[in-house]
Design a protein around this motif. Structure first.
Motif, PDB file in Angstrom:
ATOM      1  N   PRO A 179       9.641  17.370   2.294  1.00 40.44           N
ATOM      2  CA  PRO A 179       9.258  16.241   1.846  1.00 40.44           C
ATOM      3  C   PRO A 179       8.142  16.434   0.458  1.00 40.44           C
ATOM      4  CG  PRO A 179       7.959  16.539   3.808  1.00 40.44           C
ATOM      5  CD  PRO A 179       9.010  17.877   3.664  1.00 40.44           C
ATOM      6  N   ALA A 180       8.249  15.780  -0.520  1.00 44.27           N
ATOM      7  CA  ALA A 180       7.616  15.943  -1.827  1.00 44.27           C
ATOM      8  C   ALA A 180       6.304  15.070  -1.708  1.00 44.27           C
ATOM      9  CB  ALA A 180       8.132  16.303  -2.943  1.00 44.27           C
ATOM     10  N   LEU A 181       5.133  15.762  -1.826  1.00 49.35           N
ATOM     11  CA  LEU A 181       4.157  14.628  -2.037  1.00 49.35           C
ATOM     12  C   LEU A 181       3.744  14.607  -3.359  1.00 49.35           C
ATOM     13  CD1 LEU A 181       1.592  15.758   0.959  1.00 49.35           C
ATOM     14  CD2 LEU A 181       3.376  14.020   1.005  1.00 49.35           C
ATOM     15  N   GLU A 182       3.854  15.595  -4.273  1.00 49.92           N
ATOM     16  CA  GLU A 182       3.502  15.599  -5.310  1.00 49.92           C
ATOM     17  C   GLU A 182       4.530  16.455  -6.117  1.00 49.92           C
ATOM     18  OE1 GLU A 182       1.103  14.474  -7.079  1.00 49.92           O
ATOM     19  OE2 GLU A 182       0.062  13.691  -5.245  1.00 49.92           O
ATOM     20  N   ALA A 183       5.065  16.101  -7.322  1.00 49.15           N
ATOM     21  CA  ALA A 183       5.534  16.754  -8.342  1.00 49.15           C
ATOM     22  C   ALA A 183       5.544  16.402  -9.670  1.00 49.15           C
ATOM     23  CB  ALA A 183       7.219  16.433  -7.937  1.00 49.15           C
ATOM     24  N   ALA A 184       4.552  17.484 -10.368  1.00 44.59           N
ATOM     25  CA  ALA A 184       4.284  17.128 -11.574  1.00 44.59           C
ATOM     26  C   ALA A 184       5.053  17.676 -12.676  1.00 44.59           C
ATOM     27  CB  ALA A 184       2.752  17.553 -11.836  1.00 44.59           C
ATOM     28  N   ASP A 185       4.990  17.269 -13.915  1.00 36.99           N
ATOM     29  CA  ASP A 185       5.772  17.806 -14.958  1.00 36.99           C
ATOM     30  C   ASP A 185       5.382  19.331 -14.948  1.00 36.99           C
ATOM     31  OD1 ASP A 185       7.210  15.752 -15.411  1.00 36.99           O
ATOM     32  OD2 ASP A 185       6.503  15.181 -17.260  1.00 36.99           O
ATOM     33  N   ALA A 186       6.013  20.251 -15.056  1.00 37.29           N
ATOM     34  CA  ALA A 186       5.873  21.783 -15.602  1.00 37.29           C
ATOM     35  C   ALA A 186       5.205  22.335 -14.189  1.00 37.29           C
ATOM     36  CB  ALA A 186       5.089  21.881 -16.825  1.00 37.29           C
ATOM     37  N   SER A 187       5.377  21.936 -13.183  1.00 39.32           N
ATOM     38  CA  SER A 187       4.621  22.384 -12.087  1.00 39.32           C
ATOM     39  C   SER A 187       5.443  23.699 -11.501  1.00 39.32           C
ATOM     40  CB  SER A 187       5.028  21.664 -10.661  1.00 39.32           C
ATOM     41  OG  SER A 187       4.230  20.435 -10.657  1.00 39.32           O
ATOM     42  N   GLN A 188       4.797  24.650 -10.904  1.00 40.18           N
ATOM     43  CA  GLN A 188       5.526  25.860 -10.469  1.00 40.18           C
ATOM     44  C   GLN A 188       5.190  26.112  -9.329  1.00 40.18           C
ATOM     45  OE1 GLN A 188       2.916  28.756 -12.760  1.00 40.18           O
ATOM     46  NE2 GLN A 188       3.929  28.374 -14.538  1.00 40.18           N
ATOM     47  N   VAL A 189       6.399  26.638  -8.246  1.00 35.73           N
ATOM     48  CA  VAL A 189       6.629  26.728  -7.023  1.00 35.73           C
ATOM     49  C   VAL A 189       6.474  28.474  -6.939  1.00 35.73           C
ATOM     50  CG1 VAL A 189       8.009  26.871  -5.067  1.00 35.73           C
ATOM     51  CG2 VAL A 189       7.869  24.775  -6.673  1.00 35.73           C
ATOM     52  N   SER A 190       5.432  28.841  -5.999  1.00 32.63           N
ATOM     53  CA  SER A 190       5.252  30.291  -5.920  1.00 32.63           C
ATOM     54  C   SER A 190       5.379  30.390  -4.294  1.00 32.63           C
ATOM     55  CB  SER A 190       4.044  30.872  -6.494  1.00 32.63           C
ATOM     56  OG  SER A 190       3.878  30.438  -7.832  1.00 32.63           O
ATOM     57  N   VAL A 191       5.493  31.751  -4.112  1.00 35.29           N
ATOM     58  CA  VAL A 191       5.153  32.248  -2.425  1.00 35.29           C
ATOM     59  C   VAL A 191       3.850  32.296  -2.606  1.00 35.29           C
ATOM     60  CG1 VAL A 191       6.027  33.781  -0.896  1.00 35.29           C
ATOM     61  CG2 VAL A 191       7.566  33.146  -2.689  1.00 35.29           C
ATOM     62  N   ALA A 192       3.224  31.790  -1.517  1.00 33.53           N
ATOM     63  CA  ALA A 192       1.921  32.111  -1.394  1.00 33.53           C
ATOM     64  C   ALA A 192       1.477  33.030  -0.378  1.00 33.53           C
ATOM     65  CB  ALA A 192       1.253  30.693  -1.019  1.00 33.53           C
ATOM     66  N   GLN A 193       2.399  32.881   0.741  1.00 30.38           N
ATOM     67  CA  GLN A 193       2.226  33.770   2.003  1.00 30.38           C
ATOM     68  C   GLN A 193       3.392  34.136   2.794  1.00 30.38           C
ATOM     69  OE1 GLN A 193      -1.019  32.581   4.567  1.00 30.38           O
ATOM     70  NE2 GLN A 193       0.252  32.935   6.362  1.00 30.38           N
ATOM     71  N   VAL A 194       3.603  35.341   3.465  1.00 27.41           N
ATOM     72  CA  VAL A 194       4.747  35.479   4.103  1.00 27.41           C
ATOM     73  C   VAL A 194       4.308  36.444   5.528  1.00 27.41           C
ATOM     74  CG1 VAL A 194       7.210  36.804   4.238  1.00 27.41           C
ATOM     75  CG2 VAL A 194       6.170  35.870   2.126  1.00 27.41           C
ATOM     76  N   THR A 195       4.707  35.463   6.503  1.00 28.58           N
ATOM     77  CA  THR A 195       4.537  36.491   7.676  1.00 28.58           C
ATOM     78  C   THR A 195       5.709  37.143   8.299  1.00 28.58           C
ATOM     79  OG1 THR A 195       2.884  34.851   8.328  1.00 28.58           O
ATOM     80  CG2 THR A 195       3.701  36.156  10.159  1.00 28.58           C
ATOM     81  N   PHE A 196       5.765  38.322   8.692  1.00 30.52           N
ATOM     82  CA  PHE A 196       6.965  38.979   9.196  1.00 30.52           C
ATOM     83  C   PHE A 196       7.030  39.074  10.640  1.00 30.52           C
ATOM     84  CE2 PHE A 196       6.055  40.598   4.663  1.00 30.52           C
ATOM     85  CZ  PHE A 196       7.248  40.411   4.148  1.00 30.52           C
ATOM     86  N   ALA A 197       8.187  39.437  10.901  1.00 25.48           N
ATOM     87  CA  ALA A 197       8.340  39.559  12.408  1.00 25.48           C
ATOM     88  C   ALA A 197       7.602  40.382  13.249  1.00 25.48           C
ATOM     89  CB  ALA A 197       9.928  39.909  12.916  1.00 25.48           C
ATOM     90  N   ASP A 198       7.219  41.406  12.779  1.00 24.63           N
ATOM     91  CA  ASP A 198       6.300  42.445  13.082  1.00 24.63           C
ATOM     92  C   ASP A 198       4.656  42.132  13.261  1.00 24.63           C
ATOM     93  OD1 ASP A 198       5.143  42.815  10.390  1.00 24.63           O
ATOM     94  OD2 ASP A 198       5.975  45.056  10.287  1.00 24.63           O
ATOM     95  N   GLY A 199       4.460  40.926  12.408  1.00 24.37           N
ATOM     96  CA  GLY A 199       3.079  40.274  12.610  1.00 24.37           C
ATOM     97  C   GLY A 199       2.238  40.574  11.280  1.00 24.37           C
ATOM     98  N   SER A 200       2.945  41.304  10.482  1.00 21.30           N
ATOM     99  CA  SER A 200       2.121  41.703   9.313  1.00 21.30           C
ATOM    100  C   SER A 200       2.228  40.473   8.336  1.00 21.30           C
ATOM    101  CB  SER A 200       2.620  42.992   8.472  1.00 21.30           C
ATOM    102  OG  SER A 200       4.233  42.773   8.135  1.00 21.30           O
ATOM    103  N   VAL A 201       1.242  40.243   7.442  1.00 19.67           N
ATOM    104  CA  VAL A 201       1.347  39.206   6.492  1.00 19.67           C
ATOM    105  C   VAL A 201       1.049  39.490   5.081  1.00 19.67           C
ATOM    106  CG1 VAL A 201      -0.195  37.151   5.864  1.00 19.67           C
ATOM    107  CG2 VAL A 201       0.085  37.803   8.265  1.00 19.67           C
ATOM    108  N   TRP A 202       1.924  39.119   4.264  1.00 19.47           N
ATOM    109  CA  TRP A 202       1.797  39.352   2.731  1.00 19.47           C
ATOM    110  C   TRP A 202       0.980  38.254   2.341  1.00 19.47           C
ATOM    111  CZ3 TRP A 202       3.550  36.667  -1.346  1.00 19.47           C
ATOM    112  CH2 TRP A 202       3.350  37.345  -2.772  1.00 19.47           C
ATOM    113  N   LEU A 203      -0.079  38.030   1.438  1.00 21.88           N
ATOM    114  CA  LEU A 203      -0.713  37.234   0.649  1.00 21.88           C
ATOM    115  C   LEU A 203      -0.569  37.154  -0.951  1.00 21.88           C
ATOM    116  CD1 LEU A 203      -4.154  37.003   2.587  1.00 21.88           C
ATOM    117  CD2 LEU A 203      -1.981  35.366   2.677  1.00 21.88           C
ATOM    118  N   ASN A 204      -0.251  36.284  -1.611  1.00 24.84           N
ATOM    119  CA  ASN A 204      -0.167  36.522  -2.998  1.00 24.84           C
ATOM    120  C   ASN A 204      -1.354  36.537  -3.780  1.00 24.84           C
ATOM    121  OD1 ASN A 204       0.467  35.931  -5.732  1.00 24.84           O
ATOM    122  ND2 ASN A 204       2.068  34.570  -5.349  1.00 24.84           N
ATOM    123  N   PRO A 205      -1.431  37.676  -4.172  1.00 30.92           N
ATOM    124  CA  PRO A 205      -2.863  37.936  -5.014  1.00 30.92           C
ATOM    125  C   PRO A 205      -3.048  37.240  -6.500  1.00 30.92           C
ATOM    126  CG  PRO A 205      -1.452  39.825  -5.390  1.00 30.92           C
ATOM    127  CD  PRO A 205      -0.700  38.930  -4.509  1.00 30.92           C
ATOM    128  N   GLY A 206      -1.652  36.530  -6.851  1.00 28.89           N
ATOM    129  CA  GLY A 206      -2.015  35.815  -7.923  1.00 28.89           C
ATOM    130  C   GLY A 206      -2.230  34.485  -7.848  1.00 28.89           C
TER     131      GLY A 206
END
Length: 150
Positions: A110-137
């Motif tokens: 569900p989209a709450l906001e959709a502004a012109d020129a918005s960017q979609v990025s991966v912010a965080q990923v959790t893996f099956a082994d429990g490790s987590v990747w956070l986007n440093p950007g």
């Protein structure tokens, strides 16, 4: 997790084509992602759709995100951030399931906001082994909310 038959060509990073104003329920705004870092999840395509609201205007209805797990292990949670060009976070999507390496996932949120020129990025990923990747950007990793895709 539900996969649909629609897939998109894999692209490491695509700039959101300046999304035109949402005009009708049938309009689809093509968008894509910009990841300034190499994420374990590659966003292939993003589309925002519009719907007619009760007052007769049009607003965002859904965001469809197609993505591929580019890592070597299954992911169990992927958090996407929607930001404006100046870095303000306007929305987040949390996808929970089992996302196998090399498999394209196509989920709608569900989209709450959709502004012109918005960017979609991966912010965080959790893996099956429990490790987590956070986007440093991103200025700060968002707290996960459950907007599980369909």
């Amino acid at each position: 997790m539900r996969n649909t038959s629609r897939t998109a060509a894999l692209a490491a990073a695509l700039l959101l084509a300046g999304a035109p104003a949402l005009a009708s329920a049938d309009d689809v705004t093509d968008a894509a992602a910009v990841d300034t870092v190499t994420a374990p999840i590659q966003v292939n395509n993003v589309q925002f759709t519009a719907e007619n609201t009760a007052d007769g205007s049009y607003g965002p209805a859904a965001a469809e995100i197609a993505y591929t797990n580019a890592s070597s292990q299954p992911a169990t949670e992927v958090v996407f951030a929607v930001t404006t060009p100046d870095g303000n976070m306007v929305d987040m999507y949390d996808d929970v399931g089992t996302f196998s390496p090399g498999v394209t996932i196509d989920h709608t949120f569900p989209a709450l906001e959709a502004a012109d020129a918005s960017q979609v990025s991966v912010a965080q990923v959790t893996f099956a082994d429990g490790s987590v990747w956070l986007n440093p950007g991103l200025a700060s990793a968002p707290a996960a909310t459950d907007d599980s895709g369909s």
